[in-house]
Design a protein around this motif. Structure first.
Motif, PDB file in Angstrom:
ATOM      1  N   GLU A  29     -52.903  -0.245   4.465  1.00  0.00           N
ATOM      2  CA  GLU A  29     -51.684  -0.849   3.953  1.00  0.00           C
ATOM      3  C   GLU A  29     -51.798  -1.048   2.441  1.00  0.00           C
ATOM      4  OE1 GLU A  29     -49.006  -1.747   5.941  1.00  0.00           O
ATOM      5  OE2 GLU A  29     -50.033  -0.879   7.659  1.00  0.00           O
ATOM      6  N   ASN A  30     -50.644  -1.059   1.782  1.00  0.00           N
ATOM      7  CA  ASN A  30     -50.653  -1.276   0.341  1.00  0.00           C
ATOM      8  C   ASN A  30     -50.309  -2.726   0.000  1.00  0.00           C
ATOM      9  OD1 ASN A  30     -50.879  -0.344  -2.382  1.00  0.00           O
ATOM     10  ND2 ASN A  30     -48.663  -0.490  -2.542  1.00  0.00           N
ATOM     11  N   ASN A  31     -49.416  -3.301   0.766  1.00  0.00           N
ATOM     12  CA  ASN A  31     -49.076  -4.702   0.546  1.00  0.00           C
ATOM     13  C   ASN A  31     -49.386  -5.470   1.821  1.00  0.00           C
ATOM     14  OD1 ASN A  31     -48.203  -6.984  -0.763  1.00  0.00           O
ATOM     15  ND2 ASN A  31     -46.069  -6.688  -0.178  1.00  0.00           N
ATOM     16  N   TYR A  32     -50.143  -6.510   1.689  1.00  0.00           N
ATOM     17  CA  TYR A  32     -50.592  -7.243   2.868  1.00  0.00           C
ATOM     18  C   TYR A  32     -51.035  -8.627   2.431  1.00  0.00           C
ATOM     19  CZ  TYR A  32     -54.836  -5.279   0.842  1.00  0.00           C
ATOM     20  OH  TYR A  32     -55.814  -4.881  -0.037  1.00  0.00           O
ATOM     21  N   TYR A  33     -51.274  -9.465   3.400  1.00  0.00           N
ATOM     22  CA  TYR A  33     -51.828 -10.784   3.146  1.00  0.00           C
ATOM     23  C   TYR A  33     -53.256 -10.836   3.696  1.00  0.00           C
ATOM     24  CZ  TYR A  33     -47.231 -12.700   2.003  1.00  0.00           C
ATOM     25  OH  TYR A  33     -46.030 -12.987   1.412  1.00  0.00           O
ATOM     26  N   LEU A  34     -54.016 -11.733   3.135  1.00  0.00           N
ATOM     27  CA  LEU A  34     -55.359 -12.027   3.635  1.00  0.00           C
ATOM     28  C   LEU A  34     -55.463 -13.520   3.857  1.00  0.00           C
ATOM     29  CD1 LEU A  34     -57.202  -9.743   1.135  1.00  0.00           C
ATOM     30  CD2 LEU A  34     -57.467  -9.544   3.613  1.00  0.00           C
TER      31      LEU A  34
END
Lengths: 116, 117
Positions: A29-34
């Motif tokens: 993925e290119n945009n994600y949360y952690l």
């Protein structure tokens, strides 16, 4: 497939010290949360802090901060002025790709012990 | 506002019996996830329910099943219990993952500890 790796099964520090828990991950993925979650002996998983991948600024929540390095796929958690109540399992987590099919992918956790 | 609630807190069964665990999500959440946390194995994804249907299941045998009710609460059933089913079962909820558009953060209950003797 996504992976989350926590290489420190257990850490122990003295109260008031600063400790850093490491986490590396892999995702397409290119945009994600952690996320970092804390699981104290009471068992309930509690969200500690989250980071949005497209934000360059590292997230901070009181004594908790992260060092997020997107290119290196590294997401470490720093706890400053550690307290006895910080003793818990800490899990690094990444939302699954493909619309949330697995919820979150978790690392195996780091057992953090704060010594008095 | 109430968080995710799970019942029972503890459950003791013998091999071959059936166990039923229950979960009520946070109000407004329609996605419910079940995870198994066995000693030393971390969190293993079991099942995902959203909008009343099973959307995905993890690598567990068919004797692990469940359902989601119209009020979005959920039930996990484990049939023909085996010793290795002893674990903490965690339920988590979120806003619907079907529509996307949010961070993917999960909110967890306190878990149900299942012991199989």
């Amino acid at each position: 497939a996504q992976t989350v790796t926590q290489s420190q099964p257990e850490m122990s520090v003295q109260e008031a010290e600063t400790v850093t828990l490491s986490c590396t991950y892999d995702t397409s993925e290119n945009n994600y949360y952690l996320f970092w979650y804390k699981q104290p002996p009471s068992r309930q998983m509690i969200l500690v802090i989250r980071q949005e991948a497209y934000k360059q600024q590292n997230a901070t929540e009181n004594r908790f901060s992260v060092n997020f390095q997107k290119a290196a796929k590294s997401f470490s958690l720093k706890i400053s002025d550690s307290q006895l109540g910080d003793t818990a399992m800490y899990f690094c987590a990444l939302p699954s790709s493909g619309g949330g099919a697995d919820g979150l992918t978790f690392g195996k956790g780091t057992h953090l012990i704060i010594q008095p | 506002e109430a968080g995710v609630t799970q019942s029972p807190t503890h459950l003791i069964k013998t091999r071959g019996q059936q166990a039923t665990l229950r979960c009520s999500p946070i109000s407004g959440h329609t996605s419910v996830y079940w995870y198994q946390q066995a000693l030393g194995l971390g969190l293993q994804f079991l099942l995902w329910y959203d909008e009343g249907e099973e959307r995905n299941r993890g690598n567990f045998p068919p004797r692990f099943s469940g359902r989601q009710f119209p009020n979005y609460s959920s039930e996990l059933n484990v049939n023909a219990l085996e010793l290795e089913d002893s674990a903490l079962y965690l339920c988590a909820s979120s806003f619907s993952r079907l529509a996307g558009g949010h961070a993917g953060e999960l909110f967890f209950g306190e878990g149900s500890r299942l012991t199989v003797l």
